[in-house]
Design a protein around this motif. Structure first.
Motif, PDB file in Angstrom:
ATOM      1  N   LYS A   9       3.095  10.148  -5.163  1.00  0.00           N
ATOM      2  CA  LYS A   9       4.374   9.512  -5.491  1.00  0.00           C
ATOM      3  C   LYS A   9       5.570  10.353  -5.062  1.00  0.00           C
ATOM      4  CE  LYS A   9       5.086  11.210 -10.230  1.00  0.00           C
ATOM      5  NZ  LYS A   9       5.360  10.797 -11.629  1.00  0.00           N
ATOM      6  N   PHE A  10       5.325  11.558  -4.545  1.00  0.00           N
ATOM      7  CA  PHE A  10       6.412  12.479  -4.219  1.00  0.00           C
ATOM      8  C   PHE A  10       6.904  12.345  -2.775  1.00  0.00           C
ATOM      9  CE2 PHE A  10       4.162  15.431  -7.415  1.00  0.00           C
ATOM     10  CZ  PHE A  10       4.744  14.759  -8.478  1.00  0.00           C
ATOM     11  N   THR A  11       6.216  11.564  -1.947  1.00  0.00           N
ATOM     12  CA  THR A  11       6.578  11.473  -0.532  1.00  0.00           C
ATOM     13  C   THR A  11       7.086  10.076  -0.187  1.00  0.00           C
ATOM     14  OG1 THR A  11       4.321  10.847   0.075  1.00  0.00           O
ATOM     15  CG2 THR A  11       4.849  13.205   0.080  1.00  0.00           C
ATOM     16  N   ASN A  12       7.708   9.966   0.986  1.00  0.00           N
ATOM     17  CA  ASN A  12       8.203   8.677   1.506  1.00  0.00           C
ATOM     18  C   ASN A  12       9.085   7.943   0.494  1.00  0.00           C
ATOM     19  OD1 ASN A  12       6.713   8.899   3.976  1.00  0.00           O
ATOM     20  ND2 ASN A  12       4.879   8.284   2.857  1.00  0.00           N
ATOM     21  N   LEU A  13       9.939   8.679  -0.193  1.00  0.00           N
ATOM     22  CA  LEU A  13      10.739   8.085  -1.269  1.00  0.00           C
ATOM     23  C   LEU A  13      11.705   7.012  -0.751  1.00  0.00           C
ATOM     24  CD1 LEU A  13      11.560  11.307  -3.362  1.00  0.00           C
ATOM     25  CD2 LEU A  13       9.690   9.670  -3.683  1.00  0.00           C
ATOM     26  N   THR A  14      12.335   7.263   0.389  1.00  0.00           N
ATOM     27  CA  THR A  14      13.288   6.290   0.929  1.00  0.00           C
ATOM     28  C   THR A  14      12.560   5.044   1.417  1.00  0.00           C
ATOM     29  OG1 THR A  14      14.786   8.080   1.581  1.00  0.00           O
ATOM     30  CG2 THR A  14      15.103   5.943   2.637  1.00  0.00           C
ATOM     31  N   GLN A  15      11.433   5.233   2.120  1.00  0.00           N
ATOM     32  CA  GLN A  15      10.660   4.077   2.580  1.00  0.00           C
ATOM     33  C   GLN A  15      10.181   3.237   1.399  1.00  0.00           C
ATOM     34  OE1 GLN A  15      10.409   7.228   3.651  1.00  0.00           O
ATOM     35  NE2 GLN A  15       9.480   7.377   5.701  1.00  0.00           N
ATOM     36  N   LYS A  16       9.776   3.908   0.329  1.00  0.00           N
ATOM     37  CA  LYS A  16       9.290   3.188  -0.858  1.00  0.00           C
ATOM     38  C   LYS A  16      10.409   2.390  -1.515  1.00  0.00           C
ATOM     39  CE  LYS A  16       5.579   6.450  -1.904  1.00  0.00           C
ATOM     40  NZ  LYS A  16       5.154   7.593  -2.753  1.00  0.00           N
ATOM     41  N   LEU A  17      11.619   2.944  -1.530  1.00  0.00           N
ATOM     42  CA  LEU A  17      12.756   2.236  -2.124  1.00  0.00           C
ATOM     43  C   LEU A  17      13.002   0.911  -1.408  1.00  0.00           C
ATOM     44  CD1 LEU A  17      15.351   2.379  -4.046  1.00  0.00           C
ATOM     45  CD2 LEU A  17      16.532   3.151  -1.976  1.00  0.00           C
ATOM     46  N   TYR A  18      13.064   0.970  -0.072  1.00  0.00           N
ATOM     47  CA  TYR A  18      13.367  -0.247   0.672  1.00  0.00           C
ATOM     48  C   TYR A  18      12.170  -1.192   0.749  1.00  0.00           C
ATOM     49  CZ  TYR A  18      17.865   1.736   1.644  1.00  0.00           C
ATOM     50  OH  TYR A  18      19.127   2.239   1.479  1.00  0.00           O
ATOM     51  N   ALA A  19      10.974  -0.651   0.646  1.00  0.00           N
ATOM     52  CA  ALA A  19       9.792  -1.507   0.541  1.00  0.00           C
ATOM     53  C   ALA A  19       9.855  -2.318  -0.748  1.00  0.00           C
ATOM     54  CB  ALA A  19       8.525  -0.657   0.574  1.00  0.00           C
ATOM     55  N   ARG A  20      10.268  -1.645  -1.830  1.00  0.00           N
ATOM     56  CA  ARG A  20      10.399  -2.349  -3.114  1.00  0.00           C
ATOM     57  C   ARG A  20      11.475  -3.426  -3.041  1.00  0.00           C
ATOM     58  NH1 ARG A  20      12.292   1.470  -6.590  1.00  0.00           N
ATOM     59  NH2 ARG A  20      14.261   0.449  -7.024  1.00  0.00           N
TER      60      ARG A  20
ATOM     61  N   SER B  76       0.832  -1.211   0.000  1.00  0.00           N
ATOM     62  CA  SER B  76       0.000   0.000   0.000  1.00  0.00           C
ATOM     63  C   SER B  76       0.865   1.260   0.000  1.00  0.00           C
ATOM     64  CB  SER B  76      -0.940   0.001   1.214  1.00  0.00           C
ATOM     65  OG  SER B  76      -0.193   0.046   2.421  1.00  0.00           O
ATOM     66  N   LEU B  77       2.040   1.163   0.658  1.00  0.00           N
ATOM     67  CA  LEU B  77       2.962   2.295   0.656  1.00  0.00           C
ATOM     68  C   LEU B  77       3.426   2.602  -0.767  1.00  0.00           C
ATOM     69  CD1 LEU B  77       4.773   4.329   2.221  1.00  0.00           C
ATOM     70  CD2 LEU B  77       6.474   2.498   2.380  1.00  0.00           C
ATOM     71  N   LEU B  78       3.745   1.554  -1.533  1.00  0.00           N
ATOM     72  CA  LEU B  78       4.206   1.752  -2.908  1.00  0.00           C
ATOM     73  C   LEU B  78       3.082   2.220  -3.820  1.00  0.00           C
ATOM     74  CD1 LEU B  78       6.597  -1.314  -3.329  1.00  0.00           C
ATOM     75  CD2 LEU B  78       7.238   1.087  -3.282  1.00  0.00           C
ATOM     76  N   HIS B  79       1.847   1.895  -3.451  1.00  0.00           N
ATOM     77  CA  HIS B  79       0.703   2.287  -4.277  1.00  0.00           C
ATOM     78  C   HIS B  79       0.093   3.620  -3.820  1.00  0.00           C
ATOM     79  CE1 HIS B  79       0.556  -1.902  -5.856  1.00  0.00           C
ATOM     80  NE2 HIS B  79       0.171  -1.241  -6.928  1.00  0.00           N
ATOM     81  N   SER B  80       0.800   4.313  -2.951  1.00  0.00           N
ATOM     82  CA  SER B  80       0.296   5.596  -2.457  1.00  0.00           C
ATOM     83  C   SER B  80      -0.013   6.538  -3.614  1.00  0.00           C
ATOM     84  CB  SER B  80       1.332   6.236  -1.529  1.00  0.00           C
ATOM     85  OG  SER B  80       1.005   7.576  -1.255  1.00  0.00           O
ATOM     86  N   SER B  81      -1.099   7.285  -3.481  1.00  0.00           N
ATOM     87  CA  SER B  81      -1.495   8.203  -4.553  1.00  0.00           C
ATOM     88  C   SER B  81      -0.497   9.348  -4.713  1.00  0.00           C
ATOM     89  CB  SER B  81      -2.891   8.771  -4.271  1.00  0.00           C
ATOM     90  OG  SER B  81      -2.909   9.433  -3.015  1.00  0.00           O
TER      91      SER B  81
END
Length: 427
Positions: A11-22, A4-9
Motif C-alpha cells: 500500500k506504500f507505492t504508486n500512491l498517485t496512480q492509485k488515487l486516480y485509479a480510484r 488490481s493496482l488498488l488491491h496491491s499488497s
C-alpha cells in the motif's frame, strides 16, 4: 488493471496512480448507478432505488466493496432476507384476511421475529439512510424502515403509498372500511388516523394540510434519503465533507433537476473545492446568467489557488521541517504529513481570529504548513505546534495527490508537488 493496482499488497507505492485509479473507478460505478436508477424509476421500485442510492454513497465514500463489486465484510443478502420475511408472513396469514390483519402479521414478523427496531441513539448517522445497512444492523430511521416495510407489503400483494410527512416518513393504505389510514413504521407499525399523525411532531405545531398526506412518487422518496444524508451529523468513513456532499448533489441533479436550492448549495460546495462541476448544468432551474457568474467565480477561485501555490525554488533556513515528513501536532495530538509551507500565515484575518492565532507565541509571523492528518482532514498548522515523531504511513484519502510513495521514513513528493516546490527536484 486499475482494480488490481488498488488491491496491491504494497500500500506504500504508486500512491498517485492509485488515487486516480480510484477516481476513475468511482466515476464508472456512478455512471452505472445512474443508468440503473433510470430503469428503477420507470418501474416505480422505491426499494431497488434506495439500494442504488446506498451504492452511490458507498462509491462516494470510497468503499472497496462498491468500487470493485466485491462482497463487503459486513453485509446481508438483501433480497433473500426480504423474501424470507415475506415467506414467514405468508405462513401466518389466514385466507380472506383483512388488510389490517395482514399488517398485524407484518408487524409481528418484522419487529418481533426479525428484530427490526428504531435507531434513536444515532439518529443522524448517514448509515441510517442506507436500506441495506438498516437491514444488516436491524435498525433505522422512519424512511428506511418504511421502505423495507413497503417492500414486504408489496410482495404480499398489498397496495401501500409513501407519504412525505414532515419530519416523520409514513405509509398510507385504504382500510377495510374505506378510510385512509397511516402506518408509523418507526414505531412498530402503529396504525394512525390523520389527526394522530399531526401529533407525531407536537413541538413543530404542524398544520393539517392536504399536501402533508399526499402520496409521493418514488423519485421524491429517494430525494428525501439523499437530503437526509446531506444534513447527517456523522459520516463513519472519514472523508472530505464538501466532496461527499457534492457527490450527493450530483445524484440529486438527476432526481430533482428543478430543485434550485440544491443547485445553489452544490455550487457553493464546488466553489469551496475550487472545482467546476459540469453536472450542475443538469439542474434545469439554473439560468444562463447564473451559470456564467458561477463559472467566473470558479475561475477566480482557481486563480487564487494558483497564487497560493506560487513556485518556490528554494527552502529558507527558517522553514525547519521538510515536505514529506511525518509530524505530531503537540496540542491536538494528531499525526500528519507535510505537503506544503508558507513563510508566514497566508490565511485572512477572519480565519486567524477564529483559530486563535493571536494566542500563539509567534502568531502569524512564522512558517505555516499544509498537512494531511491521520483523521482524513486537511489542516494549516503553525510551525511552533509541530513536533517530530516516529514515522508512520498516513492513511489519508488524498495522500496520492502529493506523494508517489512512502519509503518507511518519509513520503516522497510526486512530480506535481515538485513542480511547485522546485527545489525538491534535486532530491
Amino acid at each position: 488493471h486499475l482494480s488490481s493496482l488498488l488491491h496491491s499488497s504494497n500500500k506504500f507505492t504508486n500512491l498517485t496512480q492509485k488515487l486516480y485509479a480510484r477516481y476513475f473507478l468511482v466515476a464508472q460505478t456512478q455512471l452505472g448507478i445512474i443508468q440503473d436508477l433510470a430503469s428503477c424509476l420507470r418501474s416505480g421500485s422505491v426499494f431497488e432505488g434506495s439500494l442504488l442510492v446506498s451504492r452511490w454513497v458507498g462509491a462516494s465514500l470510497g468503499e472497496s466493496s462498491i468500487i470493485h463489486n466485491i462482497k463487503p465484510t459486513e453485509c446481508i443478502p438483501v433480497h433473500e432476507t426480504i423474501e424470507s420475511i415475506v415467506n414467514q408472513c405468508r405462513g401466518l396469514i389466514v385466507p380472506s384476511a383483512t388488510i389490517e390483519a395482514v399488517l398485524s402479521v407484518i408487524n409481528r414478523v418484522l419487529y418481533q421475529d426479525f428484530g427490526l427496531k428504531k435507531n434513536v441513539d444515532n439518529y443522524y448517522d448517514v448509515e441510517n439512510n442506507r436500506v441495506d445497512r438498516a437491514l444488516y444492523k436491524k435498525t433505522g430511521i422512519p424512511i428506511t424502515i418504511a421502505i423495507i416495510y413497503h417492500e414486504v407489503a408489496s410482495r404480499l400483494g398489498l397496495t401501500l403509498s409513501s407519504v412525505n410527512f414532515p419530519r416523520h416518513f409514513l405509509l398510507s393504505f385504504e382500510s377495510s372500511t374505506g378510510t385512509t389510514m397511516y402506518i408509523d413504521c418507526f414505531n412498530e407499525g402503529n396504525i394512525l388516523s390523520r389527526g394522530q399523525c399531526l401529533g407525531l411532531c407536537p413541538i413543530s405545531m404542524i398544520a393539517d394540510k392536504d399536501c402533508y398526506f399526499e402520496s409521493t412518487a418514488p423519485a421524491n422518496v429517494l430525494e428525501r434519503l439523499i437530503r437526509n444524508m446531506n444534513f447527517a451529523q456523522v459520516v463513519h468513513v472519514s472523508y472530505n465533507r464538501a466532496f461527499f456532499a457534492l457527490n450527493l448533489y450530483k445524484l440529486l441533479s438527476y432526481l430533482a433537476p428543478n430543485d434550485y436550492e440544491s443547485a445553489v448549495h452544490a455550487m457553493n460546495f464546488s466553489l469551496d473545492l475550487r472545482i467546476k462541476c459540469n453536472f450542475l448544468q443538469k439542474f434545469s432551474c439554473i439560468e444562463p446568467d447564473v451559470w456564467s457568474k458561477y463559472c467566473r467565480r470558479v475561475s477566480q477561485a482557481s486563480e487564487s489557488l494558483k497564487n497560493q501555490l506560487r513556485v518556490k525554488r528554494n527552502k529558507p533556513s527558517h522553514i525547519k521541517f521538510n515536505i514529506g515528513s511525518v509530524m505530531l501536532h503537540k496540542r491536538y495530538n494528531y499525526t500528519c504529513v507535510l505537503y506544503g509551507w508558507d513563510e508566514r500565515c497566508m490565511m485572512n484575518e477572519e480565519w486567524q481570529v477564529r483559530m486563535g492565532i493571536a494566542s500563539l507565541e509567534f502568531q502569524g509571523n512564522q512558517p505555516y504548513y499544509r498537512v494531511l492528518a491521520d483523521d482524513d482532514s486537511e489542516r494549516y498548522v503553525a510551525q511552533e505546534n509541530l513536533l517530530g515523531t516516529r514515522s508512520v504511513f498516513i492513511n489519508h484519502g488524498d495522500v496520492g495527490k502529493y506523494f508517489s510513495l512512502y519509503d518507511g521514513e518519509r513520503f516522497v513528493p510526486n512530480s506535481a508537488l515538485k513542480s511547485v516546490y522546485t527545489y525538491l527536484q534535486k532530491d
